[in-house]
Design an enzyme around this catalytic site. Structure first.
Site, short mmCIF file in Angstrom:
data_model
loop_
_atom_site.label_atom_id
_atom_site.label_comp_id
_atom_site.label_asym_id
_atom_site.label_seq_id
_atom_site.Cartn_x
_atom_site.Cartn_y
_atom_site.Cartn_z
N CYS A 1 17.19 0.57 21.37
CA CYS A 1 15.73 -0.20 21.22
C CYS A 1 15.43 -1.40 20.75
O CYS A 1 15.30 -2.43 21.00
CB CYS A 1 14.01 1.31 21.33
SG CYS A 1 12.80 0.15 20.82
N ARG B 1 0.66 -1.27 -0.01
CA ARG B 1 0.26 -0.05 0.15
C ARG B 1 0.92 1.11 0.68
O ARG B 1 0.55 2.12 -0.59
CB ARG B 1 -1.04 0.04 1.21
CG ARG B 1 -1.63 -1.03 1.14
CD ARG B 1 -2.65 -0.81 2.97
NE ARG B 1 -3.89 0.42 2.34
CZ ARG B 1 -4.50 0.03 3.30
NH1 ARG B 1 -4.93 -0.83 4.40
NH2 ARG B 1 -5.64 1.32 2.90
N GLY C 1 -17.08 11.27 -0.03
CA GLY C 1 -16.34 9.85 0.06
C GLY C 1 -16.27 8.81 0.70
O GLY C 1 -15.48 7.94 0.67
N HIS D 1 -7.61 8.05 11.40
CA HIS D 1 -7.02 6.62 11.19
C HIS D 1 -5.51 6.23 11.00
O HIS D 1 -5.37 5.51 11.37
CB HIS D 1 -7.90 5.96 10.39
CG HIS D 1 -9.40 5.85 10.77
ND1 HIS D 1 -10.17 5.10 9.60
CD2 HIS D 1 -10.35 5.69 11.75
CE1 HIS D 1 -11.49 5.51 10.01
NE2 HIS D 1 -11.26 5.25 11.61
N CYS E 1 9.02 0.35 22.21
CA CYS E 1 9.06 1.90 23.30
C CYS E 1 7.82 3.08 22.80
O CYS E 1 7.90 3.63 23.64
CB CYS E 1 9.96 2.26 23.12
SG CYS E 1 10.71 2.90 21.17
N ILE F 1 -5.68 7.07 5.23
CA ILE F 1 -4.45 7.14 5.91
C ILE F 1 -3.64 7.02 4.47
O ILE F 1 -2.27 6.65 4.72
CB ILE F 1 -4.40 5.51 6.21
CG1 ILE F 1 -4.22 4.30 5.88
CG2 ILE F 1 -4.76 5.25 7.33
CD1 ILE F 1 -4.10 2.70 6.32
N CYS G 1 12.80 -0.32 15.39
CA CYS G 1 12.95 1.51 16.05
C CYS G 1 14.29 1.79 15.68
O CYS G 1 15.40 0.86 16.38
CB CYS G 1 12.10 0.84 17.64
SG CYS G 1 12.17 2.37 18.30
#
Length: 312
Positions: A214, A107, A251, A160, A171, A144, A209
């Site tokens: 981390c 995506r 929409g 969203h 973390c 998104i 991360c």
């Protein structure tokens, strides 16, 4: 009185959000206000638009579909053999983070080649123009894909989340991420063809991360089905819906909660709501206006400069 009543109903948005993102059940929700059949008279809408000082625009997948963005809805809405609702859950990520990351990597890569369409551009241009007149426009989007941001929208609430943000499962750090590919192991992965086999990428090779010390597994910073919406963003949404004197719904199918509640509750306090959508939705008859057709065709003339506007 109207304002205090709306604060009560708007407060329910956070309560609904805390129960998690979900599609509407088969039993349709009941709203307290019944209205006459909505009008499709653009001249009447334009008169309302010309007087509005605080405009809230709620957008959904339909506005991005006209940019060629896959919606993963309906009969053809599959990635490989799964629908989005089967992959966009915390449980799916816990079971198979590699598969879920392939889906979101696909995506992300698709979105890098997509551009805002006339609807996105009309909204951004309207915001710029009205801000010079002391009027405000806020976009509350379920999308998104960041196409509103690309178009130039500044006052944007992404309820969203975003494909181009990540959150660490260790973390909790949230960061913008526009890397392509997001990690070497996902290069060339994510093909949507049903015959494509899972890459089965080891967890240690998935996005990690980068905060000092981390190295936790990253996940997309999006709201999955069954998760709660960010309460801070919901509070901002409530504030905007309380002060708006015109609301546009663009929409969106009005079937994903809690966003499906926003416009009907605004309408319930007497504020004009205009729906721009390819077809009628479960909420259409609660609104004052309904303009069927592609948003990229119907929205630009609706938001164009009104003859009464004074441009400095």
């Amino acid at each position: 009185m109207l304002m205090s009543r709306f604060r009560f109903t708007a407060g329910r948005l956070v309560s609904q959000a805390c129960r998690g993102l979900k599609a509407a059940a088969s039993k349709k929700p009941k709203f307290c206000l019944e209205m006459a059949r909505p009008s499709s008279n653009m001249a009447d809408f334009r008169e309302v638009f010309a007087k509005a000082k605080h405009i809230a625009i709620i957008t959904g997948a339909g506005v991005s579909a006209e940019s060629g963005v896959p919606t993963f809805r309906g009969a053809g809405g599959f990635w490989r053999k799964w629908q989005a609702q089967e992959l966009a859950t915390p449980e799916a990520f816990a079971r198979n983070p590699s598969r879920v990351w392939e889906f979101y990597h696909y995506r992300r890569e698709v979105m890098l080649s997509k551009h805002p369409n006339p609807a996105h551009i009309a909204i951004a241009e309207c915001e710029r123009r009205l801000s010079k007149q002391g009027r405000s426009v806020v976009v509350i989007t379920q999308n998104i894909d960041e196409l509103h941001r690309k178009a130039g929208t500044k006052h944007l609430l992404e309820i969203h989340g975003s494909l181009f943000k990540t959150r660490c499962t260790n973390c909790g750090n949230v960061a913008a991420n526009y890397k392509s590919p997001i990690c070497p192991a996902l290069a060339g992965r994510g093909a949507p063809d049903p015959e494509t086999e899972d890459a089965a990428i080891p967890v240690e090779d998935l996005p990690q991360c980068e905060e000092d010390g981390c190295n936790g597994l990253l996940r997309p910073h999006v709201v999955w089905f069954g998760e709660t919406l960010d309460p801070d963003i919901l509070t901002e949404v409530e504030k905007e819906l309380e002060i708006c004197d015109l609301c546009l719904v663009v929409g969106t199918s009005s079937v994903v909660y809690p966003a499906a509640m926003f416009a009907p509750q605004v309408s319930a306090r007497g504020v004009p709501v205009a729906e721009f959508n390819m077809e009628a939705t479960p909420a259409t008859n609660r609104f004052r206006f309904h303009f069927p057709g592609p948003c990229g065709t119907t929205l630009p003339p609706a938001l164009a400069r009104h003859q009464t506007e004074i441009i400095s």
